[in-house]
Design a protein around this motif. Structure first.
Motif, mmCIF file in Angstrom:
data_model
loop_
_atom_site.group_PDB
_atom_site.id
_atom_site.type_symbol
_atom_site.label_atom_id
_atom_site.label_comp_id
_atom_site.label_asym_id
_atom_site.label_seq_id
_atom_site.Cartn_x
_atom_site.Cartn_y
_atom_site.Cartn_z
ATOM 1 N N THR A 62 0.832 -1.207 0.000
ATOM 2 C CA THR A 62 0.000 0.000 0.000
ATOM 3 C C THR A 62 0.864 1.253 0.000
ATOM 4 O O THR A 62 2.017 1.226 0.416
ATOM 5 N N GLU A 86 15.131 5.889 4.228
ATOM 6 C CA GLU A 86 13.769 5.368 4.317
ATOM 7 C C GLU A 86 13.777 3.861 4.083
ATOM 8 O O GLU A 86 14.415 3.392 3.139
ATOM 9 N N GLY A 88 11.359 0.903 2.947
ATOM 10 C CA GLY A 88 10.048 0.644 2.331
ATOM 11 C C GLY A 88 9.674 1.731 1.340
ATOM 12 O O GLY A 88 8.793 2.552 1.586
ATOM 13 N N SER A 91 5.492 3.178 -3.184
ATOM 14 C CA SER A 91 5.146 3.997 -4.355
ATOM 15 C C SER A 91 6.183 5.091 -4.603
ATOM 16 O O SER A 91 6.203 5.686 -5.682
ATOM 17 N N GLN A 94 6.420 8.858 0.012
ATOM 18 C CA GLN A 94 7.100 9.377 1.203
ATOM 19 C C GLN A 94 8.491 9.928 0.837
ATOM 20 O O GLN A 94 8.891 10.989 1.324
ATOM 21 N N GLU A 109 13.897 -0.796 -0.891
ATOM 22 C CA GLU A 109 12.661 -1.560 -1.123
ATOM 23 C C GLU A 109 13.030 -3.022 -1.331
ATOM 24 O O GLU A 109 13.987 -3.343 -2.011
ATOM 25 N N GLY A 137 15.654 -3.954 4.311
ATOM 26 C CA GLY A 137 15.669 -2.829 5.238
ATOM 27 C C GLY A 137 16.146 -3.149 6.648
ATOM 28 O O GLY A 137 16.583 -2.258 7.367
ATOM 29 N N LEU A 209 8.830 -7.253 5.815
ATOM 30 C CA LEU A 209 9.120 -8.643 5.458
ATOM 31 C C LEU A 209 10.509 -9.030 5.949
ATOM 32 O O LEU A 209 11.441 -8.225 5.901
HETATM 33 N N1 SAH Z 1 6.783 4.580 1.916
HETATM 34 C C1 SAH Z 1 5.829 3.910 1.069
HETATM 35 C C2 SAH Z 1 4.931 2.987 1.888
HETATM 36 C C3 SAH Z 1 4.897 1.629 1.280
HETATM 37 S S1 SAH Z 1 4.235 0.324 2.246
HETATM 38 C C4 SAH Z 1 5.021 4.889 0.236
HETATM 39 O O1 SAH Z 1 5.145 6.113 0.452
HETATM 40 O O2 SAH Z 1 4.301 4.473 -0.662
HETATM 41 C C5 SAH Z 1 5.695 -0.482 2.866
HETATM 42 C C6 SAH Z 1 6.727 -0.915 1.882
HETATM 43 O O3 SAH Z 1 7.774 -1.576 2.610
HETATM 44 C C7 SAH Z 1 6.249 -1.918 0.844
HETATM 45 O O4 SAH Z 1 6.547 -1.430 -0.422
HETATM 46 C C8 SAH Z 1 7.051 -3.179 1.159
HETATM 47 O O5 SAH Z 1 7.373 -3.944 0.030
HETATM 48 C C9 SAH Z 1 8.303 -2.598 1.804
HETATM 49 N N2 SAH Z 1 9.038 -3.541 2.670
HETATM 50 C C10 SAH Z 1 8.542 -4.550 3.421
HETATM 51 N N3 SAH Z 1 9.531 -5.192 4.078
HETATM 52 C C11 SAH Z 1 10.692 -4.587 3.733
HETATM 53 C C12 SAH Z 1 12.056 -4.806 4.077
HETATM 54 N N4 SAH Z 1 12.445 -5.776 4.906
HETATM 55 N N5 SAH Z 1 12.985 -3.972 3.523
HETATM 56 C C13 SAH Z 1 12.623 -2.977 2.672
HETATM 57 N N6 SAH Z 1 11.341 -2.736 2.309
HETATM 58 C C14 SAH Z 1 10.380 -3.527 2.827
#
Ligand code: SAH
Length: 213
Positions: A62, A86, A88, A91, A94, A109, A137, A209
């Protein structure tokens, strides 16, 4: 899709909505007014983009709700020139907000498809981040550490040690911690490398994840 006066009008309304929900950082509000969020979403959501809601992007993930983005960014107290990591990218929304606030943005990501589309979409809206990484991450990005600020945008089961290590002294880490519901934590590393932790309400994020594929 383009960015039009109509979209700008919807963004101004969103900003008014966020002010009502007690977002006070003027630079955060200015950034929300600037970034064309609809261009980072699937075109089916064009006219939903400026509602204060989370929306699906690819791979079951999301884009965070604008209020959540504004709230986390406000907790970071971004100043121009801050080096920000950052976790994650999702999209890219952020990251785009942090970028227009003058931060040097590094983002990670874990899902390849999202890493690639975020790169393309940010390019489309003319935003070039300092570094976009496809990776895990939990490990942070040691190559470019230390960071003034670190923001995690997925639900973390615990605060990853690597992220605390990669924070500068005087730095701030904002991270939602928990399973079904998460507590928004702010960790500040003081001049003596001591961590001061505080809690800032309950949120719901997609899970961070554990293992990279
Ligand atoms: N900051 C994003 C929010 C996305 S939701 C925005 O503004 O749209 C969270 C995101 O974290 C997802 O895209 C997911 O794939 C990613 N994510 C989940 N686990 C992760 C990890 N261990 N390392 C990096 N990214 C991760």
């Amino acid at each position: 899709m383009r960015d039009t006066l109509k979209h700008q009008g919807l963004r101004n309304k969103l900003v008014q909505n966020l002010i009502k929900k007690s977002i006070t950082d003027k630079n955060v509000l200015k950034a929300i007014a600037k970034i064309p969020r609809h261009l980072l979403l699937d075109s089916a959501f064009e006219y939903h983009a400026y509602q204060d809601k989370a929306f699906p992007i690819a791979a079951g993930q999301t884009i965070s709700q604008p209020y959540t983005v504004a709230f986390q960014t406000q907790l970071l107290q971004i100043k121009p020139g801050d080096k920000v990591l950052e976790i994650g990218t999702g999209s890219g929304y952020q990251a785009a907000i942090l970028n227009v606030m003058g931060a040097e943005v590094y983002t990670i990501e874990r899902i390849k498809e999202l890493y690639l589309t975020a790169k393309q979409n940010l390019e489309k809206i003319g935003i070039r981040l300092k570094h976009m990484a496809y990776g895990d991450g939990y490990k942070g990005l040691p190559l470019y550490a230390p960071y003034d600020k670190i923001i995690v945008t997925a639900a973390a089961p615990y605060v990853p040690e690597a992220l605390v290590t990669q924070l500068k002294s005087g730095g701030r880490l904002v991270i939602p911690v928990g399973d079904d519901l998460q507590e928004m934590k702010l960790l500040i590393k003081d001049e003596n490398e001591q961590i001061i932790e505080s809690s800032h309400g309950t949120f719901v994020f997609v899970p961070m994840l554990q293992n990279k594929d």
